[in-house]
Scaffold this motif. Structure first.
Motif, short mmCIF file in Angstrom:
data_model
loop_
_atom_site.label_atom_id
_atom_site.label_comp_id
_atom_site.label_asym_id
_atom_site.label_seq_id
_atom_site.Cartn_x
_atom_site.Cartn_y
_atom_site.Cartn_z
N SER A 156 11.61 5.17 -4.74
CA SER A 156 10.43 5.46 -5.86
C SER A 156 9.02 5.02 -5.46
O SER A 156 7.98 5.55 -5.71
CB SER A 156 10.74 4.79 -7.14
OG SER A 156 10.86 3.17 -6.81
N SER A 157 8.65 3.69 -4.53
CA SER A 157 7.53 3.55 -4.08
C SER A 157 6.80 4.44 -3.22
O SER A 157 5.80 4.97 -3.14
CB SER A 157 7.53 2.10 -3.27
OG SER A 157 8.17 1.22 -4.35
N TRP A 178 1.27 -0.73 7.04
CA TRP A 178 1.21 -1.98 6.33
C TRP A 178 -0.12 -2.39 5.85
O TRP A 178 -0.17 -2.80 4.70
CB TRP A 178 1.83 -3.00 7.07
CG TRP A 178 3.07 -2.68 7.71
CD1 TRP A 178 3.83 -3.10 9.15
CD2 TRP A 178 4.36 -1.79 7.46
NE1 TRP A 178 4.91 -2.67 9.27
CE2 TRP A 178 5.13 -1.79 8.58
CE3 TRP A 178 4.53 -1.26 6.39
CZ2 TRP A 178 6.45 -1.11 8.59
CZ3 TRP A 178 5.92 -0.21 6.27
CH2 TRP A 178 6.64 -0.56 7.42
N ASN A 179 -1.21 -2.33 6.60
CA ASN A 179 -2.31 -2.49 6.14
C ASN A 179 -2.88 -1.72 5.14
O ASN A 179 -3.56 -2.17 4.10
CB ASN A 179 -3.40 -2.49 7.53
CG ASN A 179 -3.41 -3.68 8.10
OD1 ASN A 179 -4.19 -4.59 7.66
ND2 ASN A 179 -2.70 -3.95 9.29
N ARG A 180 -2.61 -0.36 5.15
CA ARG A 180 -3.19 0.48 4.30
C ARG A 180 -2.44 0.13 2.77
O ARG A 180 -2.90 0.20 1.87
CB ARG A 180 -2.80 1.99 4.64
CG ARG A 180 -3.21 3.11 3.54
CD ARG A 180 -3.07 4.56 4.10
NE ARG A 180 -2.30 4.66 5.49
CZ ARG A 180 -1.18 5.39 5.28
NH1 ARG A 180 -0.62 5.83 4.17
NH2 ARG A 180 -0.42 5.66 6.37
N LEU A 181 -1.33 -0.27 2.76
CA LEU A 181 -0.32 -0.43 1.65
C LEU A 181 -0.51 -1.67 1.08
O LEU A 181 -0.20 -1.97 0.00
CB LEU A 181 1.11 -0.22 1.94
CG LEU A 181 1.33 1.20 2.19
CD1 LEU A 181 3.02 1.34 2.38
CD2 LEU A 181 1.35 2.29 1.12
N SER A 182 -1.07 -2.74 1.85
CA SER A 182 -1.22 -4.06 1.26
C SER A 182 -2.14 -4.35 0.19
O SER A 182 -2.13 -5.16 -0.64
CB SER A 182 -1.96 -5.02 2.63
OG SER A 182 -3.24 -4.59 2.73
N SER A 183 -2.97 -3.36 -0.21
CA SER A 183 -3.66 -3.40 -1.47
C SER A 183 -3.14 -2.60 -2.62
O SER A 183 -3.49 -2.93 -3.72
CB SER A 183 -5.03 -2.93 -1.37
OG SER A 183 -5.66 -3.73 -0.43
N SER A 184 -1.90 -1.84 -2.41
CA SER A 184 -1.45 -1.20 -3.39
C SER A 184 0.01 -1.30 -3.57
O SER A 184 0.64 -0.73 -4.67
CB SER A 184 -1.62 0.28 -3.30
OG SER A 184 -1.14 0.79 -1.94
#
Length: 295
Positions: A156-157, A178-184
């Motif tokens: 789902s994510s 991981w860096n791109r996703l760390s804010s979302s």
């Protein structure tokens, strides 16, 4: 629909491949599919995959080597499970790895992605990465503190966030993600040894270090730009020294420069509030004191 889909890209790992496959097929949680993508291997890996009889295995064969990002994104598209797990074709998973990760994800519905502890030697020591999201987000400034082949993600994510790997960061595609996703997304690591991460000369970090370092620099700079920072070559060299725990605390000038750089990051973060301030201070203190988070 299986509970877990495991994505295993393969390229010329015949020596270790069968063991890696077995540790997935013998998992204590067996409601799974194993998606094996052979990326044009020339060493007999494809023959090993062809011979697998287990009906839970999906086999994809590329006629030529297209690169791991293509294989990973293809695996994400094909996966049917509630959870998507990664596995490398030269590593060994603990036989309860998927059960423990799935239980964690079931009982922590806000977590999108989780990794695990691991060893690089059968006798230890166990390497544990930061457990909680704010710590992980900070440490990602310095290095990839989520072990890629240990990862489990929610289907789902993946759909909600449009998760895919980026071709523009060769040999650091996981670090970029991981860096791109760390804010979302919400990230976590389990404090349990569930993987044997096999060190050998054929690993990307050994074969493609220069390209990997260039990708890492662009990833770090993108993150620091959120703090209004654009590093010069000299400043980036200080950043790398911190990331690699190479600050010499007995050299006054070396320590002074590193401390000044760290205080600059802390001051900028106080203004922009991108990272948890206390977690950032702790990470920088450990870097300067040469105390890695992976103990």
């Amino acid at each position: 629909m299986p509970k877990i889909s495991v994505i295993m890209p393969v390229y010329n790992n015949a020596m270790y491949l069968q063991e890696a496959i077995n540790t997935i097929l013998w998992q204590t949680l067996n409601d799974l599919e194993l998606i094996i993508i052979d990326d044009g291997s020339t060493d007999g890996s494809a023959g090993i995959i062809h011979d697998i009889k287990d009906t839970r295995v999906k086999k994809i064969f590329h006629t030529e080597n297209m690169g791991i990002v293509t294989s990973l994104n293809q695996g994400l598209d094909l996966a049917q499970g509630k959870y998507i797990a990664r596995m490398d074709s030269d590593d060994v998973a603990a036989l309860n790895r998927l059960e423990m990760q799935a239980y964690f994800m079931d009982t922590n519905p806000t977590i999108d992605i989780c990794g695990t502890g691991y060893t690089t030697n059968y006798l230890g020591p166990v390497k544990l990465n930061p457990m909680h999201h704010e710590e992980i987000k900070v440490w990602l400034l310095f290095h990839s503190c989520i072990l890629h082949p240990s990862v489990m993600m929610r289907r789902s994510s993946i759909d909600r966030l449009g998760i895919s790997y980026d071709y523009n960061y060769p040999h650091a595609e996981d670090y970029e993600l991981w860096n791109r996703l760390s804010s979302s997304a919400k990230l976590a690591n389990l404090p349990h040894n569930l993987m044997y991460y096999r060190p050998h000369e054929g690993q990307v970090s050994n074969k493609h270090r220069v390209i990997q370092d260039d990708s890492a620099r662009r990833i770090r700079q993108r993150q620091l730009s959120q703090l209004g920072i654009q590093l010069s070559d000299n400043e980036y060299a200080i950043m790398v020294k911190l990331a690699e725990y190479r600050v010499n605390s007995e050299d006054f000038e070396d320590y002074r420069i590193a401390e000044g750089f760290a205080n600059w990051l802390i001051d900028q973060n106080r203004q922009y509030q991108v990272f948890d301030q206390e977690a950032l201070k702790m990470a920088l203190s450990r870097c300067i004191s040469r105390m890695p988070t992976n103990m």
